[in-house]
Design a protein around this motif. Sequence first.
Motif, mmCIF file in Angstrom:
data_model
loop_
_atom_site.group_PDB
_atom_site.id
_atom_site.type_symbol
_atom_site.label_atom_id
_atom_site.label_comp_id
_atom_site.label_asym_id
_atom_site.label_seq_id
_atom_site.Cartn_x
_atom_site.Cartn_y
_atom_site.Cartn_z
ATOM 1 N N GLY A 161 0.688 -0.942 0.388
ATOM 2 C CA GLY A 161 -0.133 0.468 -0.105
ATOM 3 C C GLY A 161 0.568 1.272 0.232
ATOM 4 O O GLY A 161 0.273 2.614 0.057
ATOM 5 N N ALA A 162 2.559 0.911 -0.227
ATOM 6 C CA ALA A 162 3.092 2.219 -0.104
ATOM 7 C C ALA A 162 2.461 3.208 -1.380
ATOM 8 O O ALA A 162 2.461 2.492 -2.405
ATOM 9 C CB ALA A 162 4.481 1.764 0.245
ATOM 10 N N VAL A 163 2.714 4.135 -1.344
ATOM 11 C CA VAL A 163 1.946 4.858 -3.004
ATOM 12 C C VAL A 163 3.564 5.845 -3.507
ATOM 13 O O VAL A 163 3.535 6.187 -4.558
ATOM 14 C CB VAL A 163 0.595 5.866 -2.884
ATOM 15 C CG1 VAL A 163 -0.597 5.097 -1.741
ATOM 16 C CG2 VAL A 163 1.663 7.398 -1.521
ATOM 17 N N ALA A 164 4.738 5.204 -2.923
ATOM 18 C CA ALA A 164 5.762 5.733 -3.165
ATOM 19 C C ALA A 164 6.965 5.938 -2.669
ATOM 20 O O ALA A 164 6.908 5.291 -2.161
ATOM 21 C CB ALA A 164 5.493 8.061 -3.177
ATOM 22 N N ILE A 165 8.446 6.307 -2.952
ATOM 23 C CA ILE A 165 9.055 5.941 -3.234
ATOM 24 C C ILE A 165 10.134 7.114 -1.790
ATOM 25 O O ILE A 165 10.020 7.823 -3.429
ATOM 26 C CB ILE A 165 10.755 5.232 -4.041
ATOM 27 C CG1 ILE A 165 9.959 4.275 -4.552
ATOM 28 C CG2 ILE A 165 12.364 5.011 -3.922
ATOM 29 C CD1 ILE A 165 10.736 3.527 -5.766
ATOM 30 N N GLY A 166 10.142 7.354 -1.176
ATOM 31 C CA GLY A 166 10.912 8.450 -0.914
ATOM 32 C C GLY A 166 10.367 8.492 0.940
ATOM 33 O O GLY A 166 9.957 7.848 1.215
ATOM 34 N N GLU A 167 10.898 9.629 1.496
ATOM 35 C CA GLU A 167 12.108 10.743 1.041
ATOM 36 C C GLU A 167 13.395 10.206 0.994
ATOM 37 O O GLU A 167 14.123 9.062 1.487
ATOM 38 C CB GLU A 167 12.268 11.663 2.188
ATOM 39 C CG GLU A 167 12.153 12.669 1.163
ATOM 40 C CD GLU A 167 12.770 13.764 2.185
ATOM 41 O OE1 GLU A 167 12.130 14.022 3.665
ATOM 42 O OE2 GLU A 167 13.467 15.228 2.078
ATOM 43 N N LEU A 168 14.241 9.707 -0.577
ATOM 44 C CA LEU A 168 15.174 9.530 -0.670
ATOM 45 C C LEU A 168 16.661 10.453 0.137
ATOM 46 O O LEU A 168 16.091 12.177 -1.953
ATOM 47 C CB LEU A 168 15.976 9.071 -2.150
ATOM 48 C CG LEU A 168 14.438 8.112 -2.679
ATOM 49 C CD1 LEU A 168 14.606 8.111 -4.046
ATOM 50 C CD2 LEU A 168 14.837 6.680 -1.900
ATOM 51 N N GLY A 169 17.371 10.256 0.761
ATOM 52 C CA GLY A 169 17.932 11.377 1.421
ATOM 53 C C GLY A 169 16.866 12.540 2.082
ATOM 54 O O GLY A 169 15.768 12.525 1.914
#
Length: 456
Positions: A161-169
């Motif tokens: 169910g995660a909707v995005a990749i982030g926060e990267l860094g």
Amino acid sequence: MSTLIYGATVVAGDTIMEPGAVLLRGGRIEALLDRWEQPGEAFPGEAIDARGCVVMPGLINGHTHGVTPGALFPSAAHSLSRDRWMGHLDRHLLAGTTTVLSLCGLGAMADVREADRHHAVHVRGATTHLPLALQAAQASDGHGLTRAARELSVERMLEDGAVAIGELGGGQTLGGGGQDLIYIPEAIAKRTGIRVSSSQARRLKEAVLGRFIQTGALDERRLSDLAGETGLAGALPLGELAALIADTVLPSMEPALGAIRDGVRTALKLGVPAIVHSASATANVMRELMDETPSKGAQLIAAHANHPSHTPQEAYELAMRGKDKGWAAEACVFDLLHRRHTVQTREHWDRLLSEPDLVSVLATDYGKDGEHDELISAVQDVFNQGHRSLAGAVAMATTEVARLIPGIAPDCSKLRAGGAADIVVASAADFRDVKFVFVDGQCVVRNGELTEEAHR
Ligand SMILES: [Zn+2]
């Protein structure tokens, strides 16, 4: 039970109804009206006289931290107490935000669902479960990592169910504000017993590593002056002070930069949005990725493109380059409008927002201890400064966020008949004066105070 909100300026997508009315029934918007009868005794529900107010969709904040149990920040710090993360959600809701995306990234979706279940705000989750992101977290902190979260992957989180990749860094892993606020002062206090402020920590860090956080940037004269000013000169030799700061900041840098590369490539492969921490420390990697991987299919978002570690010109150039390559830019209000604990200048904000179509969305990030300025005050500022129309400013915290991150709020980013009833009624003079908030048609803020329905 019906609710009629009437007499207000109603922001319904590109259309402004002035005055207009919204009729709610059964948790949905039944109708948007430009004509209505003054409800009398016979009206089967509540009638809210909203003259002098603006009615807009519940705001969607695509960049928050500290709104769930589970590992905090990209450094996977110890989870906040329930009172604190619930308190942060209260603040979002009282200021008209009805959907948040947690960008802490190294928790589990069970943490996100727990927050979502217990609070009226819709809480959505993102993932950074990449080997290098875990390594960066452990090098800077990692105390909030659970064994379960350590074994997760981006793919598993997206399935869950995660909707995005982030926060990267993040500032914690990349020698930014998180280091200045927490880790550098802690390391210095542990060694010397002296507590430096975050602004002293930032200046000490820049004396040792420069603004772009690199070895070989040591400015001995500046470090010596600062050691005198902070009382550290008598506590430890300058060389040891420099080494202490470098050893606190640098170990997480390489893995964190590597995780940005891996995360963006994974986002492109899987066709999901990725949100990347934009700051002077990541400018090189972002340029490299923008050139290498023009956004195709996935939405790549430069978070807080107005980050004050850039100069205003650097921020502008990086965002323009991103725009050329199909990246979107998010502007973060941080606390630059009102509180001004962490960001004292609005120069970057105005520079980026005054350029038409450069910034797509607005967000808050976290501010000092979660004391960011309200997202709704950012919307008002963008409108008042003439950077966007009212509808355009509202879209930057509603429909545009939903467009860039399709899973975040598929049904409630716009006021429309038949749509979900996530609605804000705020004073037109000062949007921070939020009178009413409805989530799924339920009144969760009434006369500026949370109702019982806000917590579940
Ligand atoms: Zn960030």
